[in-house]
Enzyme design. Structure first.
Site, PDB file in Angstrom:
ATOM      1  N   GLU A  39       0.838  -1.207   0.000  1.00 33.76           N
ATOM      2  CA  GLU A  39       0.000   0.000   0.000  1.00 33.76           C
ATOM      3  C   GLU A  39       0.873   1.256   0.000  1.00 33.76           C
ATOM      4  OE1 GLU A  39      -3.031   0.452   3.171  1.00 33.76           O
ATOM      5  OE2 GLU A  39      -2.505   2.578   3.071  1.00 33.76           O
ATOM      6  N   THR A  44      -2.953   3.289   5.735  1.00 25.43           N
ATOM      7  CA  THR A  44      -4.258   3.233   6.397  1.00 25.43           C
ATOM      8  C   THR A  44      -4.289   2.365   7.653  1.00 25.43           C
ATOM      9  OG1 THR A  44      -4.806   1.402   4.941  1.00 25.43           O
ATOM     10  CG2 THR A  44      -5.598   3.578   4.272  1.00 25.43           C
TER      11      THR A  44
HETATM   12  S1  SF4 Z   1     -10.942  -0.932   5.069  1.00 24.28           S
HETATM   13 FE1  SF4 Z   1      -8.880  -0.385   5.809  1.00 24.28          FE
HETATM   14  S2  SF4 Z   1      -7.875  -2.332   6.361  1.00 24.28           S
HETATM   15 FE2  SF4 Z   1      -9.655  -2.802   5.057  1.00 24.28          FE
HETATM   16  S3  SF4 Z   1      -8.820  -2.905   2.986  1.00 24.28           S
HETATM   17 FE3  SF4 Z   1      -9.580  -0.823   3.280  1.00 24.28          FE
HETATM   18  S4  SF4 Z   1      -7.800   0.324   3.990  1.00 24.28           S
HETATM   19 FE4  SF4 Z   1      -7.293  -1.850   4.238  1.00 24.28          FE
END
Ligand code: SF4
Length: 417
Positions: free
Chosen positions: A187, A256
């Site tokens: 990511e 994230t």
């Molecule tokens: S909700 Fe958050 S943890 Fe889940 S795929 Fe998306 S960025 Fe990744």
């Protein structure tokens, strides 16, 4: 890379909508069959806790698959159904869970290298299908798929794309993105490529820890050595990045799945450095990009640790892939509070005294002796949580194995009302 005719005639990336109602009905049934757990549902219906004999299993309020992961898996399954006769590739892993990735491999979906575009990419043609994982992929990969003209199923999570919008905006304003994340995470690599902006002349610096933040903050205040800086962060900044030029206007963003409290502290420290240097925060920008699912899982664990009206947990099992960032942070939170074991699956629970688990400090799987609390004749409260990439069936097998070790069979557990 070898010559490939498709390279010479750039085509548009073929985006396909595989989420047709007829396909999704089939996909949902299959996904449920692979990853659902009746036992987990049952424990949830009992308020997240069951006690059998002297053993209590306590589940976090939020754990396991997030919306982004569910969507990515659904799309991968749907792709297999829609393109039943075509070759399907996947950039790296769909999510960070070995069991889910094995399942996709068994469906004939071939994983491609994600760190760089090796010769495997030369073999792809315009009839093939390539799935982009939930983490996204760097711009160079997406451009290459466009050149090939293959079908692209993009499962990038919307929360990841929010970060991309932010760093692109920084690039437009000639602000360097300071990305709190792991330089070797899919990511973060995808995000860093967007921080270059449309003209590919933007800059980024990836920092991992508060120690890194302090080092960078000192440099911003004018204390630091340029060569030492470039050596220290080698591989974690954009081409041509110069700390003397590119730390004047800075904007913080984050992967994230980072630890929220750490990201917030990091923002405070970098901001303070800019204010110390300039007397104002005009040249500092910030945007918190930790996703809702990561926050919810971290908050649920804090809640589990702070519950005053329940007996405290004796140990915590954190289930998930060892390369999963959000799962790692759950294990970190646990370790600060009680004996915590970050396990891949139920097989890691070898016996009452021996647990195979991931050692966060040494970044390796180890086996630990765990005598005492797991003794059968002593009551125990076992907490269980899991990262956003962990399916419920793995959580179920962990619960069954924990109970088995305590002398409670899976039949007893299934019969529990
Ligand atoms: S909700 Fe958050 S943890 Fe889940 S795929 Fe998306 S960025 Fe990744």
């Amino acid at each position: 890379m070898s010559d490939n005719p498709s390279k010479q005639a750039p085509k548009k990336r073929k985006r396909v909508n595989v989420r047709r109602p007829d396909v999704m009905a089939l996909v949902q049934a299959e996904v449920e069959q692979h990853y659902r757990s009746n036992i987990v549902e049952k424990i949830r219906s009992h308020g997240g806790q069951i006690t059998m004999g002297n053993t209590t299993i306590r589940l976090a309020k939020q754990f396991g698959f997030c919306y982004g992961v569910e969507r990515a898996i659904d799309l991968a399954y749907a792709t297999r159904k829609v393109f039943s006769d075509q070759r399907i590739f996947l950039i790296g892993e769909i999510i960070h869970n070995p069991e889910v990735n094995t399942q996709l491999r068994d469906m004939g979906i071939v994983s491609l290298p994600w760190r760089k575009m090796s010769e495997e990419y030369d073999d792809i043609n315009d009839q093939d299908v390539v799935i982009v994982p939930a983490f996204g992929a760097p711009m160079s990969f997406m451009d290459r798929l466009g050149e090939i003209g293959c079908h692209v199923i993009d499962t990038t999570c919307g929360d990841v794309m929010k970060v991309w919008r932010r760093v692109r905006d920084y690039a437009k304003k000639e602000v360097t993105s300071i990305i709190h994340g792991k330089a070797d995470h899919e990511e973060t690599r995808a995000t860093a490529s967007r921080a270059l902006g449309a003209e590919k002349n933007g800059h980024y610096l990836i920092i991992l820890s508060l120690k890194d933040a302090d080092y960078v903050s000192d440099y911003i205040r004018g204390k630091g050595d340029r060569e030492d800086f470039l050596r220290k962060f080698a591989g974690a900044y954009s081409d041509g990045f110069d700390p003397d030029l590119h730390l004047i206007f800075v904007g913080v963003a984050n992967q994230t799945t980072m630890l929220q409290s750490e990201t917030e502290e990091l923002q405070v420290r970098v901001r303070k450095a800019v204010v110390d240097r300039d007397g104002s925060e005009e040249k500092y920008h910030v945007f918190d990009t930790i996703c809702g699912a990561t926050q919810e899982r971290q908050n649920a664990l804090f809640q589990m640790l702070n519950t005053k009206d329940q007996s405290p947990m004796d140990l915590l099992l954190v289930v998930g892939g060892y390369n999963s960032s959000n799962t790692t942070h759950l294990a970190e939170i646990g370790e600060e509070n009680l004996p915590t074991f970050f396990i891949r699956n139920a097989k890691c629970l070898e016996s009452l005294e021996s647990i195979i688990h991931y050692d966060l400090e040494h970044k390796a799987e180890i086996k630990s002796d765990y005598p005492g609390l797991m003794l059968k004749d002593q009551p125990i409260v076992i907490g269980v949580t899991a990262g956003a990439s962990c399916p419920n069936n793995l959580i179920e097998s962990t619960i069954i194995r924990s109970m088995e070790l305590r002398g409670i069979t899976s039949d007893d557990l299934t019969a529990f009302r």
